[in-house]
Design a protein around this motif. Structure first.
Motif, PDB file in Angstrom:
ATOM      1  N   ARG A  88      91.725  16.549  20.865  1.00 38.94           N
ATOM      2  CA  ARG A  88      91.200  17.796  20.304  1.00 38.94           C
ATOM      3  C   ARG A  88      91.796  19.008  21.024  1.00 38.94           C
ATOM      4  O   ARG A  88      92.442  18.847  22.051  1.00 38.94           O
ATOM      5  CB  ARG A  88      89.663  17.771  20.344  1.00 38.94           C
ATOM      6  CG  ARG A  88      89.073  17.588  21.685  1.00 38.94           C
ATOM      7  CD  ARG A  88      87.612  17.171  21.595  1.00 38.94           C
ATOM      8  NE  ARG A  88      87.222  16.614  22.869  1.00 38.94           N
ATOM      9  CZ  ARG A  88      86.862  17.347  23.896  1.00 38.94           C
ATOM     10  NH1 ARG A  88      86.833  18.659  23.807  1.00 38.94           N
ATOM     11  NH2 ARG A  88      86.522  16.767  25.037  1.00 38.94           N
ATOM     12  N   PRO A  89      91.572  20.196  20.480  1.00 40.43           N
ATOM     13  CA  PRO A  89      92.165  21.388  21.084  1.00 40.43           C
ATOM     14  C   PRO A  89      91.731  21.559  22.542  1.00 40.43           C
ATOM     15  O   PRO A  89      90.609  21.186  22.898  1.00 40.43           O
ATOM     16  CB  PRO A  89      91.597  22.539  20.235  1.00 40.43           C
ATOM     17  CG  PRO A  89      91.226  21.918  18.937  1.00 40.43           C
ATOM     18  CD  PRO A  89      90.841  20.505  19.237  1.00 40.43           C
ATOM     19  N   ASN A  90      92.636  22.054  23.364  1.00 42.92           N
ATOM     20  CA  ASN A  90      92.343  22.404  24.760  1.00 42.92           C
ATOM     21  C   ASN A  90      92.199  21.250  25.744  1.00 42.92           C
ATOM     22  O   ASN A  90      91.814  21.464  26.891  1.00 42.92           O
ATOM     23  CB  ASN A  90      91.092  23.287  24.865  1.00 42.92           C
ATOM     24  CG  ASN A  90      91.407  24.684  24.399  1.00 42.92           C
ATOM     25  OD1 ASN A  90      92.488  25.207  24.705  1.00 42.92           O
ATOM     26  ND2 ASN A  90      90.501  25.264  23.646  1.00 42.92           N
ATOM     27  N   VAL A  91      92.495  20.033  25.316  1.00 42.18           N
ATOM     28  CA  VAL A  91      92.454  18.946  26.297  1.00 42.18           C
ATOM     29  C   VAL A  91      93.695  18.987  27.196  1.00 42.18           C
ATOM     30  O   VAL A  91      93.725  18.341  28.241  1.00 42.18           O
ATOM     31  CB  VAL A  91      92.335  17.549  25.633  1.00 42.18           C
ATOM     32  CG1 VAL A  91      90.987  17.394  24.953  1.00 42.18           C
ATOM     33  CG2 VAL A  91      93.466  17.310  24.654  1.00 42.18           C
ATOM     34  N   GLY A  92      94.708  19.735  26.765  1.00 38.71           N
ATOM     35  CA  GLY A  92      95.890  19.897  27.609  1.00 38.71           C
ATOM     36  C   GLY A  92      97.143  19.226  27.072  1.00 38.71           C
ATOM     37  O   GLY A  92      98.061  18.911  27.843  1.00 38.71           O
ATOM     38  N   SER A 110      99.637  20.471  25.154  1.00 36.81           N
ATOM     39  CA  SER A 110     100.860  21.269  25.355  1.00 36.81           C
ATOM     40  C   SER A 110     101.240  21.292  26.827  1.00 36.81           C
ATOM     41  O   SER A 110     102.416  21.192  27.178  1.00 36.81           O
ATOM     42  CB  SER A 110     100.668  22.701  24.868  1.00 36.81           C
ATOM     43  OG  SER A 110      99.989  22.717  23.663  1.00 36.81           O
ATOM     44  N   SER A 111     100.237  21.419  27.695  1.00 30.57           N
ATOM     45  CA  SER A 111     100.526  21.425  29.129  1.00 30.57           C
ATOM     46  C   SER A 111     101.160  20.105  29.553  1.00 30.57           C
ATOM     47  O   SER A 111     102.075  20.079  30.380  1.00 30.57           O
ATOM     48  CB  SER A 111      99.240  21.635  29.934  1.00 30.57           C
ATOM     49  OG  SER A 111      98.545  22.754  29.470  1.00 30.57           O
ATOM     50  N   ASN A 151      93.233  13.700  31.239  1.00 31.67           N
ATOM     51  CA  ASN A 151      93.898  14.859  31.842  1.00 31.67           C
ATOM     52  C   ASN A 151      92.876  15.711  32.596  1.00 31.67           C
ATOM     53  O   ASN A 151      91.683  15.504  32.489  1.00 31.67           O
ATOM     54  CB  ASN A 151      94.596  15.668  30.744  1.00 31.67           C
ATOM     55  CG  ASN A 151      95.451  16.801  31.309  1.00 31.67           C
ATOM     56  OD1 ASN A 151      96.056  16.642  32.386  1.00 31.67           O
ATOM     57  ND2 ASN A 151      95.492  17.927  30.632  1.00 31.67           N
ATOM     58  N   LYS A 152      93.358  16.668  33.339  1.00 32.70           N
ATOM     59  CA  LYS A 152      92.544  17.585  34.161  1.00 32.70           C
ATOM     60  C   LYS A 152      91.802  16.815  35.269  1.00 32.70           C
ATOM     61  O   LYS A 152      90.682  17.156  35.627  1.00 32.70           O
ATOM     62  CB  LYS A 152      91.550  18.382  33.294  1.00 32.70           C
ATOM     63  CG  LYS A 152      92.205  19.070  32.108  1.00 32.70           C
ATOM     64  CD  LYS A 152      91.354  20.177  31.504  1.00 32.70           C
ATOM     65  CE  LYS A 152      92.011  20.691  30.223  1.00 32.70           C
ATOM     66  NZ  LYS A 152      91.250  21.761  29.557  1.00 32.70           N
ATOM     67  N   ASP A 211      92.352  16.886  38.181  1.00 30.11           N
ATOM     68  CA  ASP A 211      92.179  17.775  39.344  1.00 30.11           C
ATOM     69  C   ASP A 211      90.796  18.417  39.395  1.00 30.11           C
ATOM     70  O   ASP A 211      90.335  18.828  40.450  1.00 30.11           O
ATOM     71  CB  ASP A 211      93.261  18.865  39.312  1.00 30.11           C
ATOM     72  CG  ASP A 211      93.252  19.657  38.010  1.00 30.11           C
ATOM     73  OD1 ASP A 211      92.819  20.807  38.017  1.00 30.11           O
ATOM     74  OD2 ASP A 211      93.673  19.110  36.963  1.00 30.11           O
ATOM     75  N   THR A 212      90.137  18.507  38.225  1.00 25.46           N
ATOM     76  CA  THR A 212      88.857  19.221  38.200  1.00 25.46           C
ATOM     77  C   THR A 212      87.685  18.353  38.648  1.00 25.46           C
ATOM     78  O   THR A 212      86.558  18.832  38.753  1.00 25.46           O
ATOM     79  CB  THR A 212      88.540  19.718  36.775  1.00 25.46           C
ATOM     80  OG1 THR A 212      88.422  18.568  35.920  1.00 25.46           O
ATOM     81  CG2 THR A 212      89.619  20.635  36.244  1.00 25.46           C
ATOM     82  N   SER A 245      96.987  15.036  36.076  1.00 24.22           N
ATOM     83  CA  SER A 245      96.743  16.471  35.999  1.00 24.22           C
ATOM     84  C   SER A 245      98.034  17.144  35.575  1.00 24.22           C
ATOM     85  O   SER A 245      99.016  17.140  36.310  1.00 24.22           O
ATOM     86  CB  SER A 245      96.297  17.021  37.352  1.00 24.22           C
ATOM     87  OG  SER A 245      96.416  18.434  37.333  1.00 24.22           O
ATOM     88  N   ALA A 246      98.009  17.697  34.367  1.00 24.50           N
ATOM     89  CA  ALA A 246      99.197  18.409  33.882  1.00 24.50           C
ATOM     90  C   ALA A 246      99.398  19.667  34.708  1.00 24.50           C
ATOM     91  O   ALA A 246     100.512  20.023  35.065  1.00 24.50           O
ATOM     92  CB  ALA A 246      99.032  18.752  32.404  1.00 24.50           C
ATOM     93  N   LYS A 247      98.292  20.301  35.023  1.00 23.04           N
ATOM     94  CA  LYS A 247      98.370  21.582  35.707  1.00 23.04           C
ATOM     95  C   LYS A 247      98.972  21.434  37.098  1.00 23.04           C
ATOM     96  O   LYS A 247      99.855  22.189  37.493  1.00 23.04           O
ATOM     97  CB  LYS A 247      96.970  22.174  35.796  1.00 23.04           C
ATOM     98  CG  LYS A 247      96.943  23.607  36.257  1.00 23.04           C
ATOM     99  CD  LYS A 247      95.531  24.126  36.156  1.00 23.04           C
ATOM    100  CE  LYS A 247      95.379  25.446  36.873  1.00 23.04           C
ATOM    101  NZ  LYS A 247      93.953  25.742  37.071  1.00 23.04           N
TER     102      LYS A 247
END
Ligand code: GDP
Ligand code: GDP
Length: 436
Positions: free
Chosen positions: A183-187, A189-190, A294-295, A297-298, A329-331
């Motif tokens: 879904r949108p914002n899961v990362g 594109s990152s 993903n994410k 790191d959070t 973690s993409a970020k």
């Protein structure tokens, strides 16, 4: 092979969804219905004679409470963007309305082939009603009746004349094509950027070869990959960009072209219902799957965090028990190196073939360990099994009575096959067939 796409366009209530269901409804799926997976009834595949195609009911794409003109404009734009042939549907009982004229103008400008279907012509006497529709400017109107299933073959014959020449995808067989969905914002594109930014990833300067031209070709450790960009909604600012169903449509198209689908979920937000629905599409399409959390790191972590998260995923995605899980973690560009081996494994297993002789030994052993079910004094007899296809690996079991191959026993056989051959990352299709 990319299948051609037909889109059905027309104002409300002319019978678009009735025709759509007629065209896709009679297709018998060889895959069991997956509990918890909702089918989307706006995009499906169909078959007519020797043609296979995708079909979109644009009427199912709604934009909240936008006025008619905006709705139909968006639907027509989607059809024009996505389809090779457009079926323009009108209602033979109403004659040509202003709304039909409005749709006609939009389609006229597109230069896409348009086939005109005049619906609700339920009996031959009504055929005289179709001639006025010549004035729409799309040539011969085809009389059809969605309710009675009349004329649909002729309509599809005409549509098929306009299918583009089939061409093989221009990638070699050993290239792994994958897409990221979620879904949108899961990362997503990152992640795409992070993967392409990895050291030793060599992005090929060759531009994508498909119509959408959103493929990225790259090499990593001698393996070639094609990343199919679902987030590739390059047409920013268009009214339909925000509709969820349209993004689903794009995702479905990308899934169809992939060998491996990365189902991305957000560690920070956890798993929600929409994640399951999206993952269900990839599963139903029979694609290899890697779950990507993903994410990462959070999340505050101790030694048990990953295991706990994994348990939660297994509970929520029981139908994906074969899919490996990566935590990244993409970020912060952490743990991305764990992704490639999983993509490779899933891709390899998706196209793995096993020998019939070995397969039959495994099945014989399985049956010895856990005898086949019985019913009214007779017993399920498995005479022979063989792998008939790859992508996904598909096995046919020749038996005395198909009805006796219960789901639970089939599941047991699947587990034995997995234990023997290691098909991690790919769904398997098992089919029982009566031996004559
Ligand atoms: P959509 O809004 O264009 O998708 O239209 P629907 O498929 O929902 O159909 C609108 C209405 O027309 C429904 O009540 C259908 O039962 C009816 N309908 C659809 N096809 C036919 C047909 O061939 N003949 C008749 N008489 N009614 C039809
Ligand atoms: P998409 O809609 O799935 O393509 O998601 P985006 O890639 O646009 O990311 C959505 C938001 O999540 C952006 O604000 C990103 O910076 C953020 N984001 C993406 N990956 C990570 C990650 O690994 N960790 C954290 N903390 N944020 C991330």
């Amino acid at each position: 092979m990319t299948k051609p796409t037909i889109a059905i366009v027309g104002r409300a209530n002319v019978g678009k969804s009735t025709i759509f269901n007629r065209i896709v409804g009679e297709r018998v799926s060889i895959v069991e219905d997956t509990p918890g997976v909702t089918r989307d009834r706006i995009y499906s595949s169909g078959e007519w004679l020797t043609h296979e195609f995708n079909i979109i009911d644009t009427g199912g794409i709604e934009l909240g409470d936008e006025p008619f003109q905006e709705q139909i404009r968006a639907q027509a734009e989607i059809a024009i963007d996505e389809a090779d042939v457009i079926i323009f549907m009108v209602n033979g009982r109403d004659g040509i309305t202003n709304e039909d004229d409005f749709v006609a103008k939009l389609l006229f400008k597109s230069n896409k082939p348009v086939v005109l279907g005049v619906n609700k012509i339920d009996n031959p006497e009504m055929r005289a009603d179709i001639y006025e529709f010549y004035s729409l400017g799309f040539g011969e109107p085809f009389p059809i009746s969605g309710s009675h299933g009349l004329g649909i073959g002729d309509l599809l014959d005409e549509a098929a004349k306009h299918f583009p020449e089939q061409h093989e995808e221009d990638y070699d067989d050993d290239v792994i094509k994958f897409s990221l969905i979620g879904r949108p914002n899961v990362g997503k594109s990152s992640l795409i950027n992070a993967i392409l930014g990895e050291e030793r990833v060599i992005v090929s300067p060759v531009a994508g070869t498909t119509r959408d031209a959103i493929d990225t070709v790259y090499t990593f450790e001698n393996q070639e990959y094609v990343m199919i960009d679902t987030a590739g909604m390059r047409k920013k600012g268009k009214v339909y960009e925000s509709t969820e169903r349209y993004s689903v449509l794009r995702a479905l198209k990308a899934i169809e072209r992939s060998n491996v689908v990365l189902v991305v979920i957000d560690a920070e937000e956890g798993i929600i219902e929409q994640d399951k629905k999206i993952a269900g599409y990839a599963h139903e399409a029979g694609k290899a799957i890697v779950i990507v959390v993903n994410k990462w790191d959070t999340v505050d972590k101790d030694s048990k965090t990953m295991k706990k998260f994994e348990d939660k995923i297994r509970q929520n995605f029981q139908f994906l028990d074969y899919a490996p899980i990566a935590f990244v973690s993409a970020k912060e560009r952490k743990r991305l190196n764990t992704l490639f081996p999983l993509i490779n494994m899933a891709g390899e297993n998706h196209r793995k073939r096993v020998q019939s002789s070995t397969l039959n030994e495994v099945i014989t052993d399985a049956v010895a360990m856990n005898p086949t079910p019985t019913h009214k004094g007779s017993r399920l007899n498995i005479f022979y099994s063989t792998q008939v296809a790859i992508e996904p690996p598909t096995f046919v079991f020749f038996v005395n009575d198909v009805e006796m191959m219960h789901f639970s026993y089939q599941r047991f056989l699947e587990n034995r096959i997995r234990a023997a051959f290691g098909f991690e990352g790919t769904p398997l299709h098992l089919i029982a067939r009566k031996r004559n």
